[in-house]
Design a protein around this motif. Structure first.
Motif, PDB file in Angstrom:
ATOM      1  N   UNK A 147       0.838  -1.202   0.000  1.00  0.00           N
ATOM      2  CA  UNK A 147       0.000   0.000   0.000  1.00  0.00           C
ATOM      3  C   UNK A 147       0.872   1.252   0.000  1.00  0.00           C
ATOM      4  N   UNK A 148       1.807   1.287   0.918  1.00  0.00           N
ATOM      5  CA  UNK A 148       2.681   2.456   1.032  1.00  0.00           C
ATOM      6  C   UNK A 148       3.510   2.651  -0.245  1.00  0.00           C
ATOM      7  N   UNK A 149       4.029   1.564  -0.765  1.00  0.00           N
ATOM      8  CA  UNK A 149       4.846   1.644  -1.980  1.00  0.00           C
ATOM      9  C   UNK A 149       4.039   2.212  -3.148  1.00  0.00           C
ATOM     10  N   UNK A 150       2.795   1.790  -3.266  1.00  0.00           N
ATOM     11  CA  UNK A 150       1.963   2.246  -4.382  1.00  0.00           C
ATOM     12  C   UNK A 150       1.489   3.688  -4.190  1.00  0.00           C
ATOM     13  N   UNK A 151       1.312   4.111  -2.953  1.00  0.00           N
ATOM     14  CA  UNK A 151       1.033   5.531  -2.706  1.00  0.00           C
ATOM     15  C   UNK A 151       2.209   6.369  -3.207  1.00  0.00           C
ATOM     16  N   UNK A 152       3.406   5.908  -2.928  1.00  0.00           N
ATOM     17  CA  UNK A 152       4.598   6.651  -3.359  1.00  0.00           C
ATOM     18  C   UNK A 152       4.732   6.662  -4.879  1.00  0.00           C
ATOM     19  N   UNK A 153       4.332   5.567  -5.524  1.00  0.00           N
ATOM     20  CA  UNK A 153       4.313   5.547  -6.986  1.00  0.00           C
ATOM     21  C   UNK A 153       3.317   6.586  -7.519  1.00  0.00           C
ATOM     22  N   UNK A 154       2.149   6.654  -6.881  1.00  0.00           N
ATOM     23  CA  UNK A 154       1.134   7.624  -7.299  1.00  0.00           C
ATOM     24  C   UNK A 154       1.671   9.047  -7.193  1.00  0.00           C
ATOM     25  N   UNK A 155       2.381   9.322  -6.134  1.00  0.00           N
ATOM     26  CA  UNK A 155       2.969  10.657  -5.970  1.00  0.00           C
ATOM     27  C   UNK A 155       4.002  10.938  -7.059  1.00  0.00           C
ATOM     28  N   UNK A 156       4.802   9.928  -7.369  1.00  0.00           N
ATOM     29  CA  UNK A 156       5.818  10.081  -8.416  1.00  0.00           C
ATOM     30  C   UNK A 156       5.178  10.450  -9.747  1.00  0.00           C
ATOM     31  N   UNK A 157       4.060   9.806 -10.059  1.00  0.00           N
ATOM     32  CA  UNK A 157       3.384  10.040 -11.344  1.00  0.00           C
ATOM     33  C   UNK A 157       2.264  11.075 -11.243  1.00  0.00           C
ATOM     34  N   UNK A 158       2.167  11.710 -10.073  1.00  0.00           N
ATOM     35  CA  UNK A 158       1.148  12.747  -9.855  1.00  0.00           C
ATOM     36  C   UNK A 158      -0.258  12.229 -10.166  1.00  0.00           C
ATOM     37  N   UNK A 159      -0.553  11.043  -9.641  1.00  0.00           N
ATOM     38  CA  UNK A 159      -1.839  10.386  -9.853  1.00  0.00           C
ATOM     39  C   UNK A 159      -2.592  10.242  -8.539  1.00  0.00           C
ATOM     40  N   UNK A 160      -3.926  10.185  -8.627  1.00  0.00           N
ATOM     41  CA  UNK A 160      -4.714   9.870  -7.429  1.00  0.00           C
ATOM     42  C   UNK A 160      -4.578   8.394  -7.082  1.00  0.00           C
ATOM     43  N   UNK A 161      -4.943   8.050  -5.855  1.00  0.00           N
ATOM     44  CA  UNK A 161      -5.035   6.644  -5.464  1.00  0.00           C
ATOM     45  C   UNK A 161      -6.512   6.295  -5.263  1.00  0.00           C
ATOM     46  N   UNK A 162      -6.836   5.026  -5.433  1.00  0.00           N
ATOM     47  CA  UNK A 162      -8.180   4.525  -5.161  1.00  0.00           C
ATOM     48  C   UNK A 162      -8.036   3.419  -4.120  1.00  0.00           C
ATOM     49  N   UNK A 163      -8.620   3.661  -2.953  1.00  0.00           N
ATOM     50  CA  UNK A 163      -8.378   2.833  -1.773  1.00  0.00           C
ATOM     51  C   UNK A 163      -9.453   1.774  -1.583  1.00  0.00           C
ATOM     52  N   UNK A 164      -8.999   0.547  -1.380  1.00  0.00           N
ATOM     53  CA  UNK A 164      -9.851  -0.563  -0.953  1.00  0.00           C
ATOM     54  C   UNK A 164      -9.605  -0.759   0.535  1.00  0.00           C
ATOM     55  N   UNK A 165     -10.685  -0.719   1.326  1.00  0.00           N
ATOM     56  CA  UNK A 165     -10.576  -0.900   2.772  1.00  0.00           C
ATOM     57  C   UNK A 165     -11.667  -1.859   3.232  1.00  0.00           C
ATOM     58  N   UNK A 166     -11.260  -2.974   3.816  1.00  0.00           N
ATOM     59  CA  UNK A 166     -12.240  -3.886   4.393  1.00  0.00           C
ATOM     60  C   UNK A 166     -11.751  -4.334   5.766  1.00  0.00           C
ATOM     61  N   UNK A 167     -12.523  -3.956   6.774  1.00  0.00           N
ATOM     62  CA  UNK A 167     -12.189  -4.251   8.171  1.00  0.00           C
ATOM     63  C   UNK A 167     -10.779  -3.765   8.513  1.00  0.00           C
ATOM     64  N   UNK A 168     -10.438  -2.580   7.982  1.00  0.00           N
ATOM     65  CA  UNK A 168      -9.058  -2.100   8.149  1.00  0.00           C
ATOM     66  C   UNK A 168      -8.960  -0.579   8.209  1.00  0.00           C
ATOM     67  N   UNK A 169      -9.994   0.087   8.724  1.00  0.00           N
ATOM     68  CA  UNK A 169      -9.944   1.555   8.750  1.00  0.00           C
ATOM     69  C   UNK A 169      -8.731   2.075   9.518  1.00  0.00           C
ATOM     70  N   UNK A 170      -8.480   1.547  10.709  1.00  0.00           N
ATOM     71  CA  UNK A 170      -7.358   2.045  11.511  1.00  0.00           C
ATOM     72  C   UNK A 170      -6.033   1.833  10.795  1.00  0.00           C
ATOM     73  N   UNK A 171      -5.881   0.657  10.176  1.00  0.00           N
ATOM     74  CA  UNK A 171      -4.637   0.342   9.480  1.00  0.00           C
ATOM     75  C   UNK A 171      -4.450   1.225   8.244  1.00  0.00           C
TER      76      UNK A 171
END
Length: 255
Positions: A113-137
């Motif tokens: 997750x963290x690695x792909x967020x950083x890729x999104x920043x590199x390419x100036x792209x939004x992220x689309x988040x999947x969250x299931x039973x993991x809000x805190x995480x």
């Protein structure tokens, strides 16, 4: 009236027998913008074919879905990197953390997750988040990555009002789909406290069909049921909901 489905798996084998007819049904009702999330490398060819078949309507994402973060996840992440370097995508997604199916992979899910967020920043792209039973995480990772260039969509939002505000604090729009129509969906009870400028529409088809189709195969045209529900919740016209949420999708995805 232009309606945008910001999250639909049109390449799913659930549509193999009637994919073009299903897409045509949606197009005929004004659902003319489809944003396609990735799962893993095995689906890429089908996604590219969809784009080729519907170049004016289909917009692709690239990413590794958290439930597909397995032993080979580093190879899959290299594939994501290679594809992002190779051609245009409109988001990095769907990415995130899913603790419903397998809690044992939390560590590598967080890493991916963290690695792909950083890729999104590199390419100036939004992220689309999947969250299931993991809000805190999810929020823990987002907090470490919080910045002006972190933005996107919190797909299939099913949290509380407090969690909605926390998601929005990270520059996330809330992806609202069939759950808003469920009797026990709960989000319909507080959505009117969230400005429509923070909302995008989605189906997550073939999953999470809205009432009265709950339990059946979902498809993009059923987004009209979500549109109707939001019109009822906010007390504004279908056209107004469609216009605002489509503009919000343009603000996120840049198209």
């Amino acid at each position: 009236m232009i309606i945008t489905d910001t999250h639909t798996h049109l390449y799913s084998d659930a549509f193999d027998e009637d994919r073009n007819a299903m897409i045509t049904r949606a197009l005929n009702e004004g659902v003319s913008r489809f944003f396609i999330p990735a799962i893993d490398s095995t689906y890429t060819e089908s996604m590219l074919q969809l784009e080729k078949d519907y170049p004016s309507n289909v917009f692709l994402m690239m990413g590794l879905h958290p439930t597909h973060v397995k032993d080979n996840y580093k190879d899959e992440l290299k594939f994501v990197e290679a594809m992002l370097a190779k051609r245009k995508f409109y988001a990095v997604g769907e990415i995130g953390i899913d603790l419903y199916w397998d809690k044992s992979t939390l560590g590598i899910q967080q890493e991916a997750f963290k690695h792909q967020i950083q890729l999104a920043k590199t390419y100036k792209l939004p992220i689309v988040i999947h969250c299931r039973e993991a809000f805190n995480e999810i929020f823990e990772v987002l907090e470490t990555e919080k910045s002006d260039d972190l933005y996107g969509v919190f797909h299939c939002f099913t949290g509380t009002l407090e969690q909605a505000h926390q998601a929005m604090s990270y520059n996330m729009k809330l992806g609202i789909g069939g759950v808003a129509t469920f009797k026990n969906g709960k989000i319909d009870q507080f959505l009117n406290q969230i400005d429509l400028n923070h909302i995008v529409l989605e189906t997550d088809s073939p999953y999470l069909a809205p009432a009265p189709y709950r339990g059946k195969r979902n498809e993009s045209v059923y987004i009209l049921k979500v549109l109707e529900k939001l019109s009822e919740i906010y007390g504004v016209s279908l056209e107004a909901i469609a216009k605002i949420t489509t503009q919000n999708s343009k603000d996120v995805f840049g198209i």
